[in-house]
Design an enzyme around this catalytic site. Structure first.
Site, short mmCIF file in Angstrom:
data_model
loop_
_atom_site.label_atom_id
_atom_site.label_comp_id
_atom_site.label_asym_id
_atom_site.label_seq_id
_atom_site.Cartn_x
_atom_site.Cartn_y
_atom_site.Cartn_z
N LYS A 1 -68.65 106.88 29.99
CA LYS A 1 -69.28 107.22 31.25
C LYS A 1 -68.47 108.35 31.91
O LYS A 1 -67.29 108.48 31.60
CB LYS A 1 -69.36 106.00 32.15
CG LYS A 1 -68.00 105.53 32.66
CD LYS A 1 -68.12 104.67 33.87
CE LYS A 1 -66.90 104.86 34.73
NZ LYS A 1 -66.76 104.15 35.90
N HIS B 1 -67.00 99.83 29.49
CA HIS B 1 -66.00 98.84 29.08
C HIS B 1 -65.80 97.75 30.11
O HIS B 1 -65.18 96.75 29.86
CB HIS B 1 -64.66 99.53 28.79
CG HIS B 1 -63.96 99.95 30.04
ND1 HIS B 1 -64.26 101.12 30.69
CD2 HIS B 1 -62.99 99.37 30.77
CE1 HIS B 1 -63.50 101.23 31.76
NE2 HIS B 1 -62.72 100.19 31.84
N LYS C 1 -67.92 91.86 26.17
CA LYS C 1 -68.96 90.99 25.61
C LYS C 1 -68.85 89.58 26.19
O LYS C 1 -69.85 88.92 26.45
CB LYS C 1 -68.82 90.94 24.09
CG LYS C 1 -69.99 90.28 23.44
CD LYS C 1 -70.16 90.75 22.02
CE LYS C 1 -71.53 90.35 21.51
NZ LYS C 1 -71.88 91.04 20.29
N HIS D 1 -71.18 100.07 36.63
CA HIS D 1 -70.79 98.70 36.35
C HIS D 1 -71.55 97.65 37.17
O HIS D 1 -72.03 96.65 36.64
CB HIS D 1 -69.30 98.52 36.64
CG HIS D 1 -68.43 99.53 35.97
ND1 HIS D 1 -68.62 99.90 34.66
CD2 HIS D 1 -67.38 100.25 36.41
CE1 HIS D 1 -67.71 100.80 34.33
NE2 HIS D 1 -66.95 101.04 35.38
P1 NDP Z 1 -58.10 113.68 29.79
O1 NDP Z 1 -58.28 114.94 30.55
O2 NDP Z 1 -56.84 112.92 29.94
O3 NDP Z 1 -58.24 113.99 28.23
C1 NDP Z 1 -59.20 114.86 27.74
C2 NDP Z 1 -58.95 115.11 26.28
O4 NDP Z 1 -59.92 116.07 25.86
C3 NDP Z 1 -57.59 115.69 25.96
O5 NDP Z 1 -57.12 115.09 24.77
C4 NDP Z 1 -57.89 117.16 25.70
O6 NDP Z 1 -57.04 117.62 24.70
C5 NDP Z 1 -59.27 117.06 25.11
N1 NDP Z 1 -60.03 118.30 25.17
C6 NDP Z 1 -60.49 118.95 26.26
N2 NDP Z 1 -61.17 120.07 25.88
C7 NDP Z 1 -61.15 120.09 24.54
C8 NDP Z 1 -61.68 120.96 23.56
N3 NDP Z 1 -62.41 122.04 23.89
N4 NDP Z 1 -61.47 120.69 22.27
C9 NDP Z 1 -60.75 119.59 21.91
N5 NDP Z 1 -60.22 118.72 22.78
C10 NDP Z 1 -60.43 118.97 24.08
O7 NDP Z 1 -59.39 112.78 30.13
P2 NDP Z 1 -59.50 111.19 30.02
O8 NDP Z 1 -58.89 110.74 28.74
O9 NDP Z 1 -59.03 110.57 31.28
O10 NDP Z 1 -61.09 110.95 30.01
C11 NDP Z 1 -61.91 111.16 28.89
C12 NDP Z 1 -63.26 110.55 29.16
O11 NDP Z 1 -63.14 109.17 29.36
C13 NDP Z 1 -63.96 111.08 30.41
O12 NDP Z 1 -65.34 111.14 30.15
C14 NDP Z 1 -63.67 110.02 31.44
O13 NDP Z 1 -64.68 109.98 32.44
C15 NDP Z 1 -63.71 108.78 30.59
N6 NDP Z 1 -62.99 107.65 31.14
C16 NDP Z 1 -61.63 107.72 31.32
C17 NDP Z 1 -60.95 106.63 31.81
C18 NDP Z 1 -59.45 106.68 31.98
O14 NDP Z 1 -58.92 105.67 32.45
N7 NDP Z 1 -58.79 107.77 31.66
C19 NDP Z 1 -61.64 105.35 32.11
C20 NDP Z 1 -63.07 105.38 31.85
C21 NDP Z 1 -63.67 106.49 31.38
P3 NDP Z 1 -56.23 119.00 24.77
O15 NDP Z 1 -55.62 119.05 26.14
O16 NDP Z 1 -55.32 118.91 23.65
O17 NDP Z 1 -57.30 120.02 24.58
#
Ligand code: NDP
Length: 446
Positions: free
Chosen positions: A123, A153, A157, A215
């Protein structure tokens, strides 16, 4: 099943580190997906050894069947290289910022995805019903709907099964769950967590989109749906979609039946918190709410006339995570009995899941004076953390926990009138101190 592979796009990100890898580790430790091949990809300049260390530390045991590929996932050639490294049709987890996910899906159109590929998305699924529909159209050009897992998440379940078991495996609750006997339903998720350095995401989302649109509407769906004939994913998702299609803002009047607020500086469990507007990364002019409340109508035979109040707030002193069914008062209590001013309530608590039933009995002292007592029971906890359950569903090709395309769009449709009323300034942005109970002066009551 063996020979499965999982590709994590966004392997260096927060979600991967905090939730995805620990969930996967728990799934593997429990003996699921033996021999899983794990591929991490991101633009970060990592090598296999660094990634393997991160994976092994997250899992709590060494894991060698994994490698890291540096890739810009918005480029088809880079994606092809990642896909070529997978042994079989992979599950692709988009742990990416939403805008990058959409661009990666476009780039995948020309990448010749192998048959059997599954896509796992986080999401938010779009930011409106229109953008959700656009994303859904794009996804179904890549793989069939039953191979798309839209992750929520929050609803593990076990929580889903706990609500269904309570409602449909007992004679004593379900006959009462309708407008004849129920006065109102509250679904509350007030948390003591504040922003916790997530301004980059949260300041563009807010409590309405982050919690209620996703949620809490899923919980409403489970509490209000008609009985499914089986736990088959298609059957359950049909029943959920039926009830959400019938749901809308009370009297279609978001100015009267929604509320928003954000926290100011305060103290929470002896920690001083700055006001939301002062948090690093927050743009106060966005007017992002950290507390949202809406009243919804579920226009079905069963629920017409019963208000469903959904509310979620951050930095709330007394965290409260529960659904409460408040029953109507008895039609007539014999003269002579006193103390029956409280209605009966069925309360389902989330994380840990528990059940409480508040009702009136003749108390210990004066037998004419009724007292409210509470019967409590714990639900069974799941055997896996939420992301372990999500991934088990993906590897088992079981979409029960996945949000179906039409449901994702319906959930935006339900909250859109509220977003529009807020943007038009029809609902003031109230304030509450961090660590307080939030906005409590009066309930939004039809
Ligand atoms: P982050 O910004 O921490 O991580 C994003 C990731 O995407 C990094 O590994 C970055 O890697 C990678 N990335 C960005 N652009 C590119 C690209 N062009 N090519 C390859 N890799 C890329 O975000 P989050 O992990 O926090 O969130 C990810 C998703 O999960 C979102 O949709 C968020 O809404 C969702 N989410 C997150 C939660 C959380 O607790 N963090 C909870 C629930 C949902 P690099 O910098 O190496 O490019």
């Amino acid at each position: 099943m063996t020979d499965q592979s999982l590709i994590i796009l966004g392997a260096s990100g927060d979600l991967t580190a905090r939730l995805l890898l620990p969930g996967l580790g728990a799934l593997l430790a429990a003996g699921h997906v033996p021999g899983l091949q794990l591929i991490g990809a991101a633009t970060e300049d990592w090598d296999d050894a660094r990634w393997q260390t991160r994976v092994s530390e997250s899992f709590g045991f060494p894991y060698e069947k994994t490698r890291y590929l540096r890739a810009d996932v918005t480029h088809t050639d880079d994606l092809r290289a990642v896909l070529a490294a997978a042994d079989g049709p992979p599950a692709i987890f988009f742990a990416l910022p939403p805008a990058v996910t959409a661009r990666a899906c476009e780039a995948l159109l020309d990448a010749d995805l192998p048959d059997g590929t599954r896509l796992v998305l986080e999401k938010p699924f779009g930011v409106s019903s229109e953008t959700a529909a656009q994303l859904n159209n794009l996804l179904t050009r890549l793989v069939p709907e039953d191979r798309i897992h839209r992750v929520d998440h929050f609803l593990g379940k076990s929580t889903v099964l706990n609500i269904l078991g309570l409602r449909f495996a007992n004679r004593i609750f379900e006959p009462l769950l309708n407008s004849t006997h129920v006065a109102s339903v509250d679904i509350v998720f007030d948390e003591d967590l504040a922003l916790e350095n997530r301004a980059g995401y949260y300041d563009r989302a807010g409590a309405l989109a982050d919690m209620i649109q996703s949620h809490l509407l899923q919980i409403l769906g489970l509490l209000a749906m008609e009985p499914p004939t089986s736990l088959d994913a298609g059957e359950l998702r049909d029943r959920l979609a039926d009830v959400l299609r019938a749901t809308h803002i009370w009297e279609d009047n978001p100015a009267a039946f929604s509320r928003r607020a954000r926290y100011t500086a305060g103290s929470l469990r002896s920690r001083h918190l700055p006001g939301y507007a002062e948090e690093p990364g927050v743009d106060p002019s966005r007017n992002t709410e950290t507390l949202a409340e809406v009243v919804l109508a579920v226009d079905t035979w069963r629920w017409a006339g019963v208000p469903f109040r959904l509310r979620s707030g951050k930095a709330i002193g007394d965290s409260r995570k529960e659904a409460v069914v408040t029953f109507r008062c008895p039609p007539r209590v014999p003269d002579g009995l006193t103390g029956h001013d409280q209605p009966d309530r069925l309360r389902i608590g989330f994380g840990p899941d528990k059940l409480a039933l508040d009702f009136n009995i003749n108390g210990p002292d004066d037998p004419f004076e009724l007292d409210q007592v509470t019967l409590e029971a714990g639900f069974g906890p799941g055997d896996l953390p939420p992301y372990g359950e999500v991934l088990r569903g993906v590897f088992d090709n079981d979409p029960t926990l996945s949000i179906r395309a039409d449901v994702a769009e319906q959930c935006w449709r339900i909250v859109e009138p509220v977003t529009a009323a807020w943007a038009a300034g029809k609902v003031p942005l109230l304030e509450y101190p961090a660590g307080s109970p939030g906005i409590t002066d009066s309930l939004l009551t039809p």
